[in-house]
Scaffold this motif. Sequence first.
Motif, short mmCIF file in Angstrom:
data_model
loop_
_atom_site.label_atom_id
_atom_site.label_comp_id
_atom_site.label_asym_id
_atom_site.label_seq_id
_atom_site.Cartn_x
_atom_site.Cartn_y
_atom_site.Cartn_z
N UNK A 100 25.26 48.97 42.31
CA UNK A 100 26.14 50.32 42.50
C UNK A 100 26.27 50.32 41.19
N UNK A 101 26.30 51.92 40.72
CA UNK A 101 27.21 52.91 39.35
C UNK A 101 27.93 53.20 39.96
N UNK A 102 29.10 53.17 39.28
CA UNK A 102 30.15 54.01 39.92
C UNK A 102 31.99 54.33 38.59
N UNK A 103 32.36 55.01 39.14
CA UNK A 103 33.32 55.35 37.50
C UNK A 103 35.16 54.80 37.76
N UNK A 104 35.38 54.71 37.33
CA UNK A 104 36.66 54.08 37.18
C UNK A 104 37.83 54.67 37.67
N UNK A 105 38.02 55.75 37.78
CA UNK A 105 38.69 56.95 38.67
C UNK A 105 39.12 56.94 39.58
N UNK A 106 38.59 56.34 40.74
CA UNK A 106 38.90 55.95 42.29
C UNK A 106 38.54 57.85 42.78
N UNK A 107 37.91 58.78 42.19
CA UNK A 107 37.44 60.35 42.91
C UNK A 107 36.14 59.68 43.58
#
Length: 264
Positions: A100-107
């Motif tokens: 999984x690739x995901x961002x670090x900002x909880x969006x």
Amino acid sequence: MTYGKENKEAKPAELSIVIPVYNSQISIEIVVTSLLRLYNHLFSLEIILVNDGSKDDSRRVCENLGDQYTNVIVLHHETNRGQQLALMTGLKHCRGDLVVLMDDDMQNPPSEVIKLINKINEGYDVVMGQRMINNQSWIRQLASRLNHFIVFMSTNRRISFSNFVIMRRAIVTMIIQNQSPKPVILGPLLKSKASMANTLTEHHQRKHGKSNYNLMKLLNYWIKAVPYYMSPRVKYSILLMSIILVVGLTAGVYFIMVPGHIRP
């Protein structure tokens, strides 16, 4: 580039989650602890944090998480090299069957990862989260729709793109074989014959800090990604339309601004 926790025992994982980290000292601990709480008991899990030259206290926060949890791997870029290179660093070090690739900002809430997993288990190679509600500015939405249109014209794929992605190990191997010094993850995906799908996911407003992607960075990303998948027919069509637009605008300005060319 430096590496953290190299002494952790290398072992296969069912699920790897790769997170580029940049100036997210407030949110990254929430992201990681939420992922561990939700998925540590369901999968052999590893979380790879790639600190991309953060200027705040993100490095220390990531190191603390790596010290506290044996399946949190921390990697560092000493300078900011951009999201795509941070993702490539994470992909080269992950060991999961699913990644999984995901961002670090909880969006993209950690609770939504299970939706990607359920969808890819239907037999797809790649699944991208599709936002139920789009919280982006109208400019970013317009740029995104233009990109979707060009991709459809070039590849006949009706896919909504996002940074919230899951893929199989074979796809990861294919991506990291791309030796470009300025890699774009989306390019090899679209150029490949991988089966791709969307699944609806929640997308929250950013609570901390501001996005690291401005309009110029998005345009630069799009320009680098397009050559991977744009067909010659679409390239020539866009070039022709651009020439016609420039000539039309130039002629219009000339006849308006230069005296003597407008007859009464």
